[in-house]
Motif scaffolding. Structure first.
Motif, PDB file in Angstrom:
ATOM      1  N   VAL A 271     -81.364 -82.537 -47.976  1.00  0.00           N
ATOM      2  CA  VAL A 271     -82.376 -81.468 -47.890  1.00  0.00           C
ATOM      3  C   VAL A 271     -81.737 -80.121 -48.216  1.00  0.00           C
ATOM      4  N   GLY A 272     -80.996 -80.116 -49.340  1.00  0.00           N
ATOM      5  CA  GLY A 272     -80.163 -78.956 -49.629  1.00  0.00           C
ATOM      6  C   GLY A 272     -80.833 -77.820 -50.373  1.00  0.00           C
ATOM      7  N   VAL A 273     -82.134 -77.888 -50.633  1.00  0.00           N
ATOM      8  CA  VAL A 273     -82.738 -76.765 -51.361  1.00  0.00           C
ATOM      9  C   VAL A 273     -82.763 -75.535 -50.449  1.00  0.00           C
ATOM     10  N   ALA A 274     -83.421 -75.645 -49.300  1.00  0.00           N
ATOM     11  CA  ALA A 274     -83.441 -74.502 -48.375  1.00  0.00           C
ATOM     12  C   ALA A 274     -82.076 -74.310 -47.714  1.00  0.00           C
TER      13      ALA A 274
ATOM     14  N   GLY B 179     -75.461 -74.960 -58.397  1.00  0.00           N
ATOM     15  CA  GLY B 179     -76.633 -75.483 -57.681  1.00  0.00           C
ATOM     16  C   GLY B 179     -77.153 -74.409 -56.728  1.00  0.00           C
ATOM     17  N   PHE B 180     -77.967 -74.828 -55.741  1.00  0.00           N
ATOM     18  CA  PHE B 180     -78.558 -73.829 -54.843  1.00  0.00           C
ATOM     19  C   PHE B 180     -77.500 -73.089 -54.030  1.00  0.00           C
ATOM     20  N   VAL B 181     -76.423 -73.794 -53.620  1.00  0.00           N
ATOM     21  CA  VAL B 181     -75.363 -73.116 -52.866  1.00  0.00           C
ATOM     22  C   VAL B 181     -74.686 -72.079 -53.755  1.00  0.00           C
ATOM     23  N   GLY B 182     -74.195 -72.530 -54.934  1.00  0.00           N
ATOM     24  CA  GLY B 182     -73.440 -71.640 -55.809  1.00  0.00           C
ATOM     25  C   GLY B 182     -74.290 -70.503 -56.360  1.00  0.00           C
TER      26      GLY B 182
ATOM     27  N   THR C 141     -77.850 -81.881 -59.478  1.00  0.00           N
ATOM     28  CA  THR C 141     -78.861 -82.309 -58.497  1.00  0.00           C
ATOM     29  C   THR C 141     -79.866 -81.207 -58.163  1.00  0.00           C
ATOM     30  N   SER C 142     -79.407 -79.955 -58.142  1.00  0.00           N
ATOM     31  CA  SER C 142     -80.332 -78.878 -57.773  1.00  0.00           C
ATOM     32  C   SER C 142     -81.477 -78.728 -58.770  1.00  0.00           C
ATOM     33  N   GLY C 143     -81.304 -79.222 -59.992  1.00  0.00           N
ATOM     34  CA  GLY C 143     -82.394 -79.169 -60.971  1.00  0.00           C
ATOM     35  C   GLY C 143     -83.150 -80.477 -61.077  1.00  0.00           C
TER      36      GLY C 143
ATOM     37  N   ASN D 156     -84.263 -82.468 -58.165  1.00  0.00           N
ATOM     38  CA  ASN D 156     -84.799 -82.959 -56.881  1.00  0.00           C
ATOM     39  C   ASN D 156     -86.329 -82.961 -56.907  1.00  0.00           C
ATOM     40  N   SER D 157     -86.942 -83.193 -55.733  1.00  0.00           N
ATOM     41  CA  SER D 157     -88.407 -83.318 -55.706  1.00  0.00           C
ATOM     42  C   SER D 157     -89.122 -81.987 -55.505  1.00  0.00           C
ATOM     43  N   GLY D 158     -88.354 -80.919 -55.288  1.00  0.00           N
ATOM     44  CA  GLY D 158     -88.958 -79.586 -55.278  1.00  0.00           C
ATOM     45  C   GLY D 158     -89.628 -79.169 -53.981  1.00  0.00           C
ATOM     46  N   PHE D 159     -89.268 -79.799 -52.848  1.00  0.00           N
ATOM     47  CA  PHE D 159     -89.777 -79.366 -51.535  1.00  0.00           C
ATOM     48  C   PHE D 159     -88.760 -78.385 -50.939  1.00  0.00           C
ATOM     49  N   VAL D 160     -89.204 -77.179 -50.610  1.00  0.00           N
ATOM     50  CA  VAL D 160     -88.289 -76.225 -49.972  1.00  0.00           C
ATOM     51  C   VAL D 160     -88.583 -76.317 -48.469  1.00  0.00           C
TER      52      VAL D 160
ATOM     53  N   PRO E  19     -65.904 -77.382 -66.952  1.00  0.00           N
ATOM     54  CA  PRO E  19     -65.386 -78.013 -65.739  1.00  0.00           C
ATOM     55  C   PRO E  19     -64.091 -77.380 -65.262  1.00  0.00           C
ATOM     56  N   ILE E  20     -63.959 -77.274 -63.961  1.00  0.00           N
ATOM     57  CA  ILE E  20     -62.682 -76.862 -63.363  1.00  0.00           C
ATOM     58  C   ILE E  20     -61.890 -78.144 -63.124  1.00  0.00           C
ATOM     59  N   LEU E  21     -60.712 -78.198 -63.707  1.00  0.00           N
ATOM     60  CA  LEU E  21     -59.927 -79.434 -63.683  1.00  0.00           C
ATOM     61  C   LEU E  21     -58.878 -79.440 -62.585  1.00  0.00           C
TER      62      LEU E  21
ATOM     63  N   VAL F 113     -68.966 -70.727 -62.744  1.00  0.00           N
ATOM     64  CA  VAL F 113     -68.761 -71.808 -63.725  1.00  0.00           C
ATOM     65  C   VAL F 113     -69.443 -73.083 -63.235  1.00  0.00           C
ATOM     66  N   ASP F 114     -69.907 -73.865 -64.178  1.00  0.00           N
ATOM     67  CA  ASP F 114     -70.414 -75.207 -63.842  1.00  0.00           C
ATOM     68  C   ASP F 114     -69.952 -76.174 -64.920  1.00  0.00           C
ATOM     69  N   ALA F 115     -69.633 -77.387 -64.505  1.00  0.00           N
ATOM     70  CA  ALA F 115     -69.169 -78.414 -65.438  1.00  0.00           C
ATOM     71  C   ALA F 115     -70.271 -78.808 -66.419  1.00  0.00           C
ATOM     72  N   GLN F 116     -71.518 -78.639 -65.995  1.00  0.00           N
ATOM     73  CA  GLN F 116     -72.656 -79.031 -66.832  1.00  0.00           C
ATOM     74  C   GLN F 116     -73.496 -77.780 -67.122  1.00  0.00           C
TER      75      GLN F 116
HETATM   76  C1  LIG Z   1     -84.191 -87.116 -56.646  1.00  0.00           C
HETATM   77  C2  LIG Z   1     -83.819 -86.132 -55.566  1.00  0.00           C
HETATM   78  C3  LIG Z   1     -84.820 -85.530 -54.805  1.00  0.00           C
HETATM   79  C4  LIG Z   1     -84.471 -84.570 -53.850  1.00  0.00           C
HETATM   80  N1  LIG Z   1     -85.484 -83.871 -53.242  1.00  0.00           N
HETATM   81  C5  LIG Z   1     -85.177 -82.828 -52.442  1.00  0.00           C
HETATM   82  C6  LIG Z   1     -86.216 -81.992 -51.944  1.00  0.00           C
HETATM   83  O1  LIG Z   1     -87.389 -82.157 -52.270  1.00  0.00           O
HETATM   84  N2  LIG Z   1     -85.866 -80.983 -51.105  1.00  0.00           N
HETATM   85  C7  LIG Z   1     -84.558 -80.751 -50.742  1.00  0.00           C
HETATM   86  O2  LIG Z   1     -84.299 -79.836 -49.951  1.00  0.00           O
HETATM   87  N3  LIG Z   1     -83.561 -81.497 -51.247  1.00  0.00           N
HETATM   88  C8  LIG Z   1     -83.828 -82.506 -52.109  1.00  0.00           C
HETATM   89  N4  LIG Z   1     -82.820 -83.237 -52.663  1.00  0.00           N
HETATM   90  C9  LIG Z   1     -81.417 -82.857 -52.349  1.00  0.00           C
HETATM   91  C10 LIG Z   1     -81.035 -81.517 -53.016  1.00  0.00           C
HETATM   92  O3  LIG Z   1     -81.360 -81.546 -54.383  1.00  0.00           O
HETATM   93  C11 LIG Z   1     -79.554 -81.249 -52.824  1.00  0.00           C
HETATM   94  O4  LIG Z   1     -79.252 -81.299 -51.422  1.00  0.00           O
HETATM   95  C12 LIG Z   1     -79.147 -79.878 -53.355  1.00  0.00           C
HETATM   96  O5  LIG Z   1     -79.600 -79.681 -54.670  1.00  0.00           O
HETATM   97  C13 LIG Z   1     -77.631 -79.715 -53.318  1.00  0.00           C
HETATM   98  O6  LIG Z   1     -77.321 -78.442 -53.841  1.00  0.00           O
HETATM   99  P1  LIG Z   1     -75.816 -77.974 -53.982  1.00  0.00           P
HETATM  100  O7  LIG Z   1     -75.821 -76.625 -54.568  1.00  0.00           O
HETATM  101  O8  LIG Z   1     -75.112 -78.166 -52.686  1.00  0.00           O
HETATM  102  O9  LIG Z   1     -75.129 -79.038 -54.959  1.00  0.00           O
HETATM  103  P2  LIG Z   1     -75.449 -79.513 -56.454  1.00  0.00           P
HETATM  104  O10 LIG Z   1     -76.813 -79.200 -56.871  1.00  0.00           O
HETATM  105  O11 LIG Z   1     -74.968 -80.927 -56.527  1.00  0.00           O
HETATM  106  O12 LIG Z   1     -74.491 -78.595 -57.315  1.00  0.00           O
HETATM  107  C14 LIG Z   1     -73.128 -78.859 -57.476  1.00  0.00           C
HETATM  108  C15 LIG Z   1     -72.739 -78.336 -58.855  1.00  0.00           C
HETATM  109  O13 LIG Z   1     -71.313 -78.390 -58.968  1.00  0.00           O
HETATM  110  C16 LIG Z   1     -70.997 -78.679 -60.314  1.00  0.00           C
HETATM  111  N5  LIG Z   1     -69.617 -79.195 -60.332  1.00  0.00           N
HETATM  112  C17 LIG Z   1     -69.129 -80.287 -59.708  1.00  0.00           C
HETATM  113  N6  LIG Z   1     -67.826 -80.453 -59.993  1.00  0.00           N
HETATM  114  C18 LIG Z   1     -67.455 -79.413 -60.791  1.00  0.00           C
HETATM  115  C19 LIG Z   1     -66.238 -79.032 -61.417  1.00  0.00           C
HETATM  116  N7  LIG Z   1     -65.095 -79.756 -61.285  1.00  0.00           N
HETATM  117  N8  LIG Z   1     -66.234 -77.906 -62.175  1.00  0.00           N
HETATM  118  C20 LIG Z   1     -67.349 -77.153 -62.323  1.00  0.00           C
HETATM  119  N9  LIG Z   1     -68.545 -77.498 -61.752  1.00  0.00           N
HETATM  120  C21 LIG Z   1     -68.597 -78.609 -61.001  1.00  0.00           C
HETATM  121  C22 LIG Z   1     -72.060 -79.724 -60.689  1.00  0.00           C
HETATM  122  O14 LIG Z   1     -72.231 -79.820 -62.102  1.00  0.00           O
HETATM  123  C23 LIG Z   1     -73.301 -79.185 -59.984  1.00  0.00           C
HETATM  124  O15 LIG Z   1     -74.114 -78.386 -60.820  1.00  0.00           O
HETATM  125  C24 LIG Z   1     -83.100 -84.243 -53.604  1.00  0.00           C
HETATM  126  C25 LIG Z   1     -82.104 -84.864 -54.344  1.00  0.00           C
HETATM  127  C26 LIG Z   1     -82.448 -85.801 -55.320  1.00  0.00           C
HETATM  128  C27 LIG Z   1     -81.353 -86.440 -56.120  1.00  0.00           C
END
Ligand SMILES: Cc1cc2nc3c(=O)[nH]c(=O)nc-3n(C[C@H](O)[C@H](O)[C@H](O)COP(=O)(O)OP(=O)(O)OC[C@H]3O[C@@H](n4cnc5c(N)ncnc54)[C@H](O)[C@@H]3O)c2cc1C
Length: 443
Positions: free
Chosen positions: A381-384, A47-50, A78-80, A82-86, A215-217, A69-72
């Motif tokens: 609000v995890g995009v930015a 996602g955006f963090v990784g 979720t990072s793909g 969301n609503s796309g507001f940074v 996936p990491i198990l 690595v990603d499980a999916q």
């Molecule tokens: C509908 C919706 C709208 C949103 N709109 C906004 C917005 O407009 N602006 C905004 O800032 N935020 C928005 N958010 C929130 C934002 O999308 C999240 O805060 C952000 O994407 C989180 O990023 P992340 O990298 O922390 O985690 P994630 O995107 O959740 O990434 C975690 C990744 O870890 C992987 N993973 C988990 N377990 C394992 C494992 N065991 N082995 C390998 N991989 C694993 C998952 O497959 C996933 O890809 C929205 C969320 C939703 C659901």
């Protein structure tokens, strides 16, 4: 770590489904991990963090190997979806409170994230509908107007540019009189999230190896090395970055500190020329609700409307088809209430995405154990915030220090411990139902 819960997001995310076929295909190593893969750095979660941690680690350590690595499929989480507001300005609880310096730090961090993303998008020519459209925050009822007035006062205190739009001026942009007014702030870019995250994936530096659908198990430290177990092999890493947000608790950290909440979105097909002129607004804008239990709306550059509302408590991190079908109907009602002239425009996709919230609004950033780093719980609000925390985690883990990193540490904290089940589920559902009832005029 037995019976680890793995991500299993639905297959109906519109942003992912409308990607060009080459962006949907695997961008992964050709074979699954088997035997032992040795690496300097392992990043779990794309996602955006990784993703930003991966890019930054590779930039800072060009002679070292990074495994992501990603499980999916990356972008399917979720990072793909969301609503796309940074979002640049502090949101919700980050905005209230008297600590102006803290708010300035949050803004500076978010703007550093925007700059980091924009540099990569421009350098690599990533096509993700990135635009400096800004953000509208819309009020439907008097309740919403009061929220906007409060928000406006806070923006004045911060000296942040903004403009209050009345119903008639707003209608010219969003094509509906549904909203009484909106507060416009110019610093929030909009984008197509799945296209952005897959675009970043397509341009990881050469010292990065990617395994999607891996996936990491299990993850444990043995004799100073992190050992990550996959279905057919292991990754041995000196350091690990967990970009797993809510799933971090499955690795034994942040347990009972993050609330798994799902919110849902639906996307229409592109409007035809005739429909677009009947709608009467412009393309490429985004509107968030004045009251957070309300509705988020987007009109994309390719003239699709995207509606997001509804929350569910999801201890298993996913939703079933029956729930999404009910939500599809609710989204239809939200759309028709705003655009009665678009009755013939159907939703092509309805999906859910899980996010993590903390009861004290804290996000975590730091080292969990020697050589194990994480940033999670960005409260929706995890995009930015996710982007900049991934970048700064990589810098911190590589031995760097900076003013921005210190600011990130200053605005981060430990999510508070939550009550045990069944009290948690009962309490959260009751609270969400009350919030929904309170803001019923805003949905
Ligand atoms: C509908 C919706 C709208 C949103 N709109 C906004 C917005 O407009 N602006 C905004 O800032 N935020 C928005 N958010 C929130 C934002 O999308 C999240 O805060 C952000 O994407 C989180 O990023 P992340 O990298 O922390 O985690 P994630 O995107 O959740 O990434 C975690 C990744 O870890 C992987 N993973 C988990 N377990 C394992 C494992 N065991 N082995 C390998 N991989 C694993 C998952 O497959 C996933 O890809 C929205 C969320 C939703 C659901």
């Amino acid at each position: 770590m037995n019976n680890i819960k793995l991500p299993a997001d639905d297959n109906s995310c519109g942003w992912f489904e409308i990607l060009s076929p080459e962006y949907q295909q695997h961008m992964s190593e050709p074979n699954p991990i088997s035997g032992v893969e040795k690496t300097d750095w392992l990043v779990i979660g794309g996602g955006f963090v990784g993703m930003s941690a991966t890019h930054r680690l590779a930039e800072l350590n060009p002679e070292q190997r990074i495994v992501l690595v990603d499980a999916q499929k990356i972008g399917h989480g979720t990072s793909g979806r969301n609503s796309g507001f940074v979002i640049d300005l502090p949101h919700k609880s980050d905005l209230v409170g008297d600590d102006i310096e803290r708010k300035r730090k949050v803004i500076e961090l978010n703007r550093a994230a925007i700059q980091y993303l924009e540099d990569k998008i421009m350098r690599h020519g990533i096509e993700c509908q990135w635009s400096h459209a800004g953000k509208l925050q819309g009020a439907v009822s008097e309740r919403g107007v009061k929220f906007l007035e409060h928000f406006q006062r806070l923006l004045k205190e911060l000296g942040e540019p903004h403009e209050m739009l009345d119903q008639a001026s707003l209608r010219k942009v969003v094509g509906t009189q549904y909203y009484q007014q909106a507060l416009y702030t110019p610093g929030c870019p909009l984008m197509q999230p799945a296209a952005l995250i897959r675009g970043l994936l397509a341009h990881v530096p050469e010292n990065v190896s990617v395994w999607e659908e891996t996936p990491i198990l299990n993850l444990e430290r043995r004799n100073g090395t992190w050992v990550a177990q996959t279905a057919n092999g292991q990754v041995h890493a000196k350091n690990v970055i967990l970009g797993t947000n809510i799933y971090t608790e499955q690795f034994g950290h942040m347990k009972s500190r993050m609330l798994p909440i799902m919110t849902f979105a639906s996307m229409t097909r592109p409007l035809t020329d005739e429909e677009f002129s009947a709608y009467g607004g412009t393309a490429d804008w985004g509107l968030t609700p004045a009251d957070h239990a309300g509705t988020t709306l987007r009109m994309t550059q390719d003239r699709r409307l995207v509606v997001r509302n509804q929350y569910r408590f999801v201890p298993n991190y996913n939703s079933d088809l029956a729930t999404r079908e009910k939500i599809h109907v609710m989204h239809r009602e939200s759309l028709e209430a705003r655009y009665p002239m678009l009755k013939a425009v159907t939703f092509e996709h309805t999906w859910g995405g899980v996010l993590s919230l903390s009861s004290n609004s804290q996000a975590f950033f730091g080292e969990l154990e020697p050589g194990l780093f994480s940033s999670c719980c960005h409260n929706g609000v995890g995009v930015a915030r996710g982007t900049i925390s991934g970048k700064l985690l990589a810098e911190m883990a590589s031995g760097g220090d900076s003013k921005l990193q210190q600011n990130m540490q200053a605005v981060s904290g430990m999510p508070a411990r939550l009550p045990p089940e069944p009290f948690l589920g009962i309490g959260v559902r009751a609270r969400m139902a009350f919030a929904k009832w309170q803001s019923r005029s805003e949905v």
